[in-house]
Design a protein around this motif. Structure first.
Motif, PDB file in Angstrom:
ATOM      1  N   TRP A  59      24.385  45.664  34.517  1.00  0.00           N
ATOM      2  CA  TRP A  59      25.732  46.100  34.161  1.00  0.00           C
ATOM      3  C   TRP A  59      26.129  47.358  34.910  1.00  0.00           C
ATOM      4  N   MET A 103      27.471  46.357  38.050  1.00  0.00           N
ATOM      5  CA  MET A 103      28.810  45.814  37.833  1.00  0.00           C
ATOM      6  C   MET A 103      29.839  46.946  37.714  1.00  0.00           C
ATOM      7  N   VAL A 108      30.446  48.559  41.163  1.00  0.00           N
ATOM      8  CA  VAL A 108      31.268  47.709  42.034  1.00  0.00           C
ATOM      9  C   VAL A 108      32.722  47.707  41.565  1.00  0.00           C
ATOM     10  N   ALA A 109      32.920  47.512  40.245  1.00  0.00           N
ATOM     11  CA  ALA A 109      34.285  47.421  39.719  1.00  0.00           C
ATOM     12  C   ALA A 109      35.041  48.727  39.951  1.00  0.00           C
ATOM     13  N   THR A 152      38.294  49.216  42.338  1.00  0.00           N
ATOM     14  CA  THR A 152      39.547  49.746  41.821  1.00  0.00           C
ATOM     15  C   THR A 152      40.029  50.918  42.663  1.00  0.00           C
ATOM     16  N   LEU A 179      41.760  49.455  45.648  1.00  0.00           N
ATOM     17  CA  LEU A 179      43.024  48.838  45.218  1.00  0.00           C
ATOM     18  C   LEU A 179      44.063  49.907  44.912  1.00  0.00           C
ATOM     19  N   ALA A 180      43.626  50.934  44.164  1.00  0.00           N
ATOM     20  CA  ALA A 180      44.556  51.988  43.761  1.00  0.00           C
ATOM     21  C   ALA A 180      45.057  52.752  44.979  1.00  0.00           C
ATOM     22  N   ALA A 192      39.789  52.737  34.737  1.00  0.00           N
ATOM     23  CA  ALA A 192      39.105  51.474  35.018  1.00  0.00           C
ATOM     24  C   ALA A 192      37.611  51.605  34.761  1.00  0.00           C
ATOM     25  N   GLY A 203      37.030  51.391  31.132  1.00  0.00           N
ATOM     26  CA  GLY A 203      37.094  50.004  30.677  1.00  0.00           C
ATOM     27  C   GLY A 203      35.813  49.250  30.988  1.00  0.00           C
ATOM     28  N   ALA A 204      35.281  49.449  32.207  1.00  0.00           N
ATOM     29  CA  ALA A 204      34.057  48.761  32.596  1.00  0.00           C
ATOM     30  C   ALA A 204      32.884  49.196  31.719  1.00  0.00           C
ATOM     31  N   THR A 258      33.128  47.535  28.345  1.00  0.00           N
ATOM     32  CA  THR A 258      32.719  46.134  28.431  1.00  0.00           C
ATOM     33  C   THR A 258      31.202  46.021  28.488  1.00  0.00           C
TER      34      THR A 258
END
Lengths: 328, 302
Positions: free
Chosen positions: A12, A15, A18-19, A23, A26-27, A300, A303-304, A307
């Motif tokens: 995790w 994960m 990476v996430a 982001t 992207l941002a 973000a 949030g990750a 999760t």
């Protein structure tokens, strides 16, 4: 068990990394920090704007890769999540917001799961009874009510209730009364009162899927051969359900917790907006509207992490419930 | 010889019964489900409202009546007006059209992607399957709504862009369901037979696996409409989706939210339409699931 959890946690962690980095790119691609300075008077030139952004690692003249590396080293070495385009450190916003959103999400998820699973078990063992039919209809309707509508509906109900009673029985805005309340216990009570409506909203929209899936799963398990065998060995129906059917039907429920957390986060963003909570959800909307790359990435990452926590808890629950999973 | 053959055939069919065509059977099972019928009626009414609702009002959705700002429902404006003097009936008709078009097109597109990716991964297997599943799981747990908001805020305002963005982040869950069903389909004898006849992998996926997913796909389509309506509403409510001057049910809700105690009619009509839309689609989806269930034995007679 410990090694199993560590191995899962490492997965995790990868994960999350990476996430979060995805982001970031992207941002940086979609948000333009310069627009915060464009409307200022006197008008700044593009060069002046870029110079103003440079100390925060947002200078558009440098390449995305070098900005990213700068940001990453700050996060890794000093846990410094950077600055907004106007120079406000992201770290100064995070702690109290995480606390506000964390309590909302945690209480909401726990209540939804407990209420939903309990209802599912109760109604499945009394299939087609009056309670089953009523709760089933209620759940199908609630499943289709958007979080926005249910939140605003709750606000309407609370306002009319307050007007009817003549005093503020339920608070509809904020995490605590502005200006604070004197004394420790009055303060706690005040915060709990503010927590009621948002939590009710998250629970109402969240419990439904647990109710419906748990009911279906337990109904399947009730007809399984091993439950009939258990009855044949002399267990009562209640014992057979509790020890065999329930345990087996809880496994898929536990594993699906991880996949519901993103939906809960979305619900929390809307709930915070409607009820005026200054949590991570509101912060995310503000960061996007203000083109705050670093702030959006921090949300973000939050949030990750949420999760991942949900998923690891789900894994532990699966191991505890499912005799087929051997971890040692 | 002919007689004997006829007898054997007659014995196999059993008692002389009215043999129903497959679509007649599905229709009959569906019609027996009262909830599903209610859903169809509501949906037809909603589509009718979106199509010809403007006949009930002389105003167009962008007209402003400056003599009636924030007015309660009246004879002139059956659903009231908002702060700008827009007639709410015309606005909800337009908003419902937007929301319906977005929801239907996103559901079709996500279904297409999900089917190709899910069935393809299941049939091809091996490394392709593992990689696809990894990507799907990653996208499922990433807080996709945040990314959705991030992307759509910068490029949207235009509902066509919103369709593309919602599609890109909406296909994963259906793809996973399709994959898990397809894994059992790929073991069937007819797939093996096709393989032995030298049919190409791509052709097997398209001609032999996807058609057997039919029921699942129809049900997922109706549920996909519900999910899309909900996320479009959330995005537009937060100001990241359909933006002024355009109108969707979500942006109407956002307008109504600010004046919920002083002008509740601005919130009531879009909220009611939204809930009716999602409830009807769910009821229809449930009815279809029961009607198309291949293991069901109901509906042969009567």
């Amino acid at each position: 068990m410990f090694r199993y959890v560590v191995r899962k946690a490492v997965g995790w962690l990868v994960m999350i990394i990476v996430a979060t980095n995805a982001t970031y790119f992207l941002a940086s691609w979609f948000l333009d920090p310069r627009s915060n300075y464009r409307d200022l008077r006197p008008v700044r030139t593009d060069e002046q704007i870029s110079n103003a952004l440079a100390p925060y690692g947002l200078d558009p003249r440098t390449s995305v890769l070098s900005r990213w590396w700068h940001w990453l080293t700050d996060v890794v070495t000093r846990f410094d999540w950077g600055h907004s385009p106007t120079g406000v450190p992201v770290n100064s916003e995070l702690p109290h917001r995480i606390l506000v959103s964390g309590q909302l999400i945690l209480v909401g998820v726990v209540l939804s799961v407990v209420l939903g699973v309990a209802l599912g078990v109760y109604t499945a063992s009394r299939q087609y009874g009056a309670v089953d039919r009523v709760t089933q209809t209620l759940s199908v309707v609630l499943y289709n009510v958007p979080t926005v509508v249910s939140a605003l509906g709750l606000v309407l109900v609370a306002i009319s209730l307050n007007q009817h009673l003549g005093f503020t029985f339920l608070h509809v805005a904020g995490a605590n009364t502005a200006g604070g309340v004197d004394g420790f216990w009055p303060n706690v009570l005040d915060r709990l009162n503010h927590l009621i409506l948002p939590t009710v909203n998250l629970t109402l929209t969240g419990y439904v899927s647990w109710h419906l899936t748990q009911r279906a799963l337990l109904l399947d398990a009730l007809n399984a051969d091993y439950v009939r065998t258990a009855r044949a060995t002399g267990l009562t129906r209640a014992q057979a359900i509790r020890r065999h059917a329930l345990r087996a039907s809880l496994i898929p429920t536990a594993t699906s917790i991880a996949f519901t957390i993103p939906a809960v986060l979305t619900g929390a963003i809307i709930t915070e907006t409607v009820f005026g909570w200054e949590g991570m959800g509101r912060y995310f909307i503000q960061t996007i509207n203000k083109n705050d790359v670093h702030g959006a990435v921090a949300v973000a990452a939050f949030g990750a992490v949420m999760t991942a926590i949900g998923a690891i808890l789900a894994d532990i629950a699966t191991v505890a419930l499912d005799p087929r999973v051997r971890v040692s | 010889m002919t007689d004997v053959g006829g007898d054997v055939l007659g014995g196999a069919v059993g008692a002389p019964s009215l043999r129903l065509g497959r679509s007649r059977l599905y229709l009959r099972r569906f019609a027996r489900n009262r909830g599903a019928l209610v859903g169809v009626v509501i949906l037809v009414l909603l589509i009718g409202y979106a199509a010809i609702g403007t006949v009930f009002t002389p105003w167009s959705w962008s007209d402003q009546d400056f003599l009636a700002l924030t007015q309660e429902p009246s004879r002139l404006h059956p659903l009231g007006t908002n702060q700008g003097g827009n007639d709410m009936l015309a606005q909800t008709v337009h908003g419902l059209q937007r929301s319906l078009v977005i929801a239907l097109s996103v559901s079709v597109l996500t279904l297409l992607i999900a089917v190709v990716v899910g069935a393809g991964a299941a049939y091809l297997g091996g490394r392709v399957e593992r990689m696809t599943l990894m990507v799907i799981h990653f996208l499922l747990v990433v807080p996709s709504f945040l990314i959705l908001a991030l992307v759509s805020n910068q490029v949207a305002g235009d509902w066509r862009v919103l369709i593309v963005v919602l599609t890109l982040f909406g296909w994963m869950f259906t793809a996973r369901v399709v994959w898990s069903v397809s894994t059992s389909l790929r073991e069937r004898d007819y797939v093996l037979a096709a393989e032995l006849m030298g049919v190409s992998s791509w052709r097997i996926v398209v001609r032999h696996i996807i058609p057997h997913l039919g029921a699942l796909l129809i049900v997922n389509f109706t549920l996909g409409v519900v999910t899309t309506v909900l996320s479009e509403t959330s995005l537009s409510f937060l100001g990241f989706g359909v933006k002024t001057p355009d109108v969707s049910l979500g942006s109407l809700l956002a307008d109504g939210a600010g004046t919920i105690s002083s002008a509740p009619w601005l919130f009531a009509s879009p909220a009611a339409l939204l809930v009716l839309l999602t409830v009807s689609m769910t009821l229809i989806g449930d009815g279809l699931r029961d009607a198309l269930d291949p293991t069901s034995t109901a509906g042969g007679r009567g």
